[in-house]
Scaffold this motif. Structure first.
Motif, PDB file in Angstrom:
ATOM      1  N   GLN A 227       4.665   0.760  -6.163  1.00  0.00           N
ATOM      2  CA  GLN A 227       4.255  -0.414  -6.936  1.00  0.00           C
ATOM      3  C   GLN A 227       4.381  -1.691  -6.115  1.00  0.00           C
ATOM      4  O   GLN A 227       3.542  -2.592  -6.236  1.00  0.00           O
ATOM      5  CB  GLN A 227       5.155  -0.574  -8.148  1.00  0.00           C
ATOM      6  N   SER A 228       5.431  -1.775  -5.294  1.00  0.00           N
ATOM      7  CA  SER A 228       5.680  -2.999  -4.534  1.00  0.00           C
ATOM      8  C   SER A 228       4.951  -3.035  -3.202  1.00  0.00           C
ATOM      9  O   SER A 228       5.023  -4.018  -2.464  1.00  0.00           O
ATOM     10  CB  SER A 228       7.188  -3.168  -4.289  1.00  0.00           C
ATOM     11  N   GLY A 229       4.251  -1.939  -2.854  1.00  0.00           N
ATOM     12  CA  GLY A 229       3.503  -1.884  -1.602  1.00  0.00           C
ATOM     13  C   GLY A 229       4.384  -1.826  -0.373  1.00  0.00           C
ATOM     14  O   GLY A 229       4.013  -2.328   0.692  1.00  0.00           O
ATOM     15  N   ASN A 385      -4.062   2.539  -5.562  1.00  0.00           N
ATOM     16  CA  ASN A 385      -3.174   1.433  -5.894  1.00  0.00           C
ATOM     17  C   ASN A 385      -3.076   0.452  -4.730  1.00  0.00           C
ATOM     18  O   ASN A 385      -2.822   0.839  -3.607  1.00  0.00           O
ATOM     19  CB  ASN A 385      -1.784   1.976  -6.242  1.00  0.00           C
ATOM     20  N   SER A 387      -1.424  -3.617  -4.503  1.00  0.00           N
ATOM     21  CA  SER A 387      -0.863  -4.761  -5.227  1.00  0.00           C
ATOM     22  C   SER A 387      -0.854  -5.997  -4.338  1.00  0.00           C
ATOM     23  O   SER A 387      -0.420  -5.935  -3.180  1.00  0.00           O
ATOM     24  CB  SER A 387       0.573  -4.443  -5.681  1.00  0.00           C
ATOM     25  N   SER A 390       2.470  -7.133  -2.893  1.00  0.00           N
ATOM     26  CA  SER A 390       3.055  -6.449  -1.740  1.00  0.00           C
ATOM     27  C   SER A 390       3.204  -7.394  -0.550  1.00  0.00           C
ATOM     28  O   SER A 390       4.106  -7.229   0.273  1.00  0.00           O
ATOM     29  CB  SER A 390       2.186  -5.256  -1.334  1.00  0.00           C
ATOM     30  N   ASP A 447       3.246  -4.666 -12.403  1.00  0.00           N
ATOM     31  CA  ASP A 447       2.142  -3.703 -12.471  1.00  0.00           C
ATOM     32  C   ASP A 447       0.813  -4.385 -12.784  1.00  0.00           C
ATOM     33  O   ASP A 447      -0.115  -3.751 -13.283  1.00  0.00           O
ATOM     34  CB  ASP A 447       2.438  -2.618 -13.514  1.00  0.00           C
ATOM     35  N   GLN A 450      -3.480  -5.703  -9.586  1.00  0.00           N
ATOM     36  CA  GLN A 450      -3.678  -4.527  -8.750  1.00  0.00           C
ATOM     37  C   GLN A 450      -5.140  -4.098  -8.775  1.00  0.00           C
ATOM     38  O   GLN A 450      -5.852  -4.329  -9.749  1.00  0.00           O
ATOM     39  CB  GLN A 450      -2.811  -3.363  -9.236  1.00  0.00           C
ATOM     40  N   ASN A 452      -7.457  -0.656  -8.353  1.00  0.00           N
ATOM     41  CA  ASN A 452      -7.235   0.790  -8.447  1.00  0.00           C
ATOM     42  C   ASN A 452      -8.426   1.649  -8.006  1.00  0.00           C
ATOM     43  O   ASN A 452      -8.292   2.862  -7.920  1.00  0.00           O
ATOM     44  CB  ASN A 452      -6.861   1.166  -9.885  1.00  0.00           C
TER      45      ASN A 452
END
Length: 490
Positions: A227-229, A385, A387, A390, A447, A450, A452
């Motif tokens: 999620q945080s890259g 994904n 973000s 990131s 979240d 982002q 996708n």
């Protein structure tokens, strides 16, 4: 055209031939494409002005497309011909474990088959008993061709067959390569040191950023990194290699001459590659690091462009299937291309100085943004994904990673001699690790913002734009000045 330029473009065309073959084009079609490319370059050389001579050379070098294609088909034919595997029939077979991949409810082993069979297969078995590198195991089960979805990826590792949950029996141990077995044992001892002097989560993360080991990561922490890259932090790369080289070379320089220090550092790099599984990113980084070390040893200037090309060529020469079927290979080189080519262009546009900023935040931000911009479409395609947060998370973490890794290597070295002394360094590195893990946990909760999914044409257009941007910033002013000078001469 200069020799090193000719070598660079010959490699590029060779890789293009491998690429076309990887996509399934037949050899005759690729010969036609190469011939048409040569003709187009000849026409361009005849009618062109600014790039005329270079295009003439390109017309000849483009025939290396055929060489690359031939090499790919030869490698594939040899891989299939040298294998001796009995499919779709229950058999008893033996093999040496060459790689292990523990999973939640099973073990996945890469096994080199023993006589009378030959080849490499992937075997999925129950989680216990555990097998290690070098174990000679007897199996009883059915061997099948790999599913179409994973066949190409497995063939990249030389695996041409799979077997699911056969009966197993350990026959002997220590049947693998002695040097590799010793290095893997050494790696295990380092991880044990981390586990003894650090809390569980911190020990796992330090094992990840120094050795690329992710077996002890919790499912939740893996999700937070995604999620945080920040997953790339535990995917060994040139960043890790460069820190290792600085630590090792710095320590050895106090004890040995420059020449001995060079050979010892090179030995450490090779050992590190073998110990960490020889993943594409770390092999690429090791090749590049070795070339840079060699250039500094013989006092010769080096070109990052040529180093990148040579590293890619050597890896593809060893295994041409990594070019298309190895995600790590692609992400590693794309990130590097972003840092080497896109970063200077951004620097020119924003008119940034060479000052790296406090804790090198400017340098880290520029490198992170450049790498992320180049790998973003592939991250979205492979992992669904990407973000925007990131970028912030990486800048906040990367400023602490070099010191963390350096202290980690020192802690490991001391811990192998004295655990009590290693605890002191462990306390220091724990502060940095706790900070980095906190950043991952915080940004792992975001979240939104982002992307996708992307279409193929969107990805193609994206990279065309990036290449056009770099060419415009780096080469357009030179072309304009060249044109003006020609007009002035007239």
């Amino acid at each position: 055209m200069r020799i090193y330029d000719s070598a660079f473009y010959a490699i590029i065309f060779f890789l293009a031939g491998v690429l076309l073959s990887s996509f399934g084009l037949n050899f005759l079609t690729i010969i036609l494409i190469a011939s048409l490319t040569a003709v187009l370059f000849l026409c361009g050389a005849y009618f062109g002005k600014y790039f005329g001579k270079k295009l003439f050379w390109f017309s000849g070098l483009s025939l290396f497309i055929i060489v690359g294609s031939f090499y790919y088909f030869f490698y594939q034919a040899y891989q299939i011909e040298s294998a001796k595997i009995i499919f779709n029939k229950e058999i008893v077979f033996k093999g040496v474990v060459v790689k292990t991949a523990p999973q939640s409810n099973s073990q996945k082993l890469a096994v080199e088959l023993a006589n009378p069979l030959a080849g490499k297969i992937s075997v999925q078995i129950r989680p216990f008993p555990k097998f290690n590198y070098g174990d000679l195991v007897e199996f009883k089960g059915i061997v099948k061709t790999p599913p179409s979805a994973s066949a190409a990826s497995l063939s990249k590792d030389g695996i041409l067959a799979v077997s699911e949950f056969p009966q197993t029996k350990l026959i002997a141990v220590n049947q693998g390569n002695f040097i590799k077995a010793s290095l893997l044992s050494f790696k295990g001892n380092i991880i044990k040191v981390f586990q003894k002097v650090l809390p569980g989560e911190q020990a796992a993360f330090l094992s990840g950023i120094t050795l690329g080991e992710r077996a002890e990561f919790s499912k939740e922490f893996k999700q937070q990194m995604s999620q945080s890259g920040t997953t790339h932090l535990v995917a060994l790369s040139g960043y890790n290699i460069s820190i290792l080289v600085l630590v090792v070379a710095g320590a050895l320089s106090y004890l040995f001459s420059r020449r001995i220090c060079f050979w010892l550092t090179l030995t450490v790099i090779i050992g590190f590659v073998l110990m960490t599984g020889a993943e594409a990113s770390v092999v690429r980084a090791a090749i590049m690091g070795s070339i840079v070390l060699l250039a500094s040893q013989v006092n010769r200037a080096y070109s990052f462009r040529n180093i990148i090309a040579v590293a890619a060529f050597l890896m593809v020469l060893t295994n041409p299937k990594v070019l298309v079927f190895d995600v790590g290979f692609q992400l590693s080189f794309l990130a590097l291309l972003g840092i080497v080519y896109f970063s200077p262009s951004v620097k020119k546009v924003l008119k940034l100085t060479d000052d790296p900023g406090i804790f090198s935040w400017k340098e880290n931000l520029l490198a992170t943004v450049s790498a992320q911009v180049f790998v973003a479409p592939f991250l979205i395609s492979y992992f669904g994904n990407f973000s925007f947060f990131s970028l912030v998370a990486n800048v906040l973490i990367l400023c602490a990673v070099p010191l963390t890794m350096a202290l980690g290597f020192i802690t490991a070295g001391i811990g192998l001699l004295s655990l009590n002394l290693a605890i002191i360094f462990g306390w220091l590195v724990n502060i940095l690790l706790s900070y980095e893990i906190s950043i991952i946990e915080i940004f792992g909760k975001f979240d939104f913002l982002q992307i996708n999914a992307l279409s193929v044409w969107a990805i193609v257009a994206y990279y065309i734009f990036l290449v056009g941007f770099i060419i415009y910033i780096e080469y357009y002013p030179a072309m304009v000045n060249h044109s003006k000078s020609n007009q002035d001469m007239v």
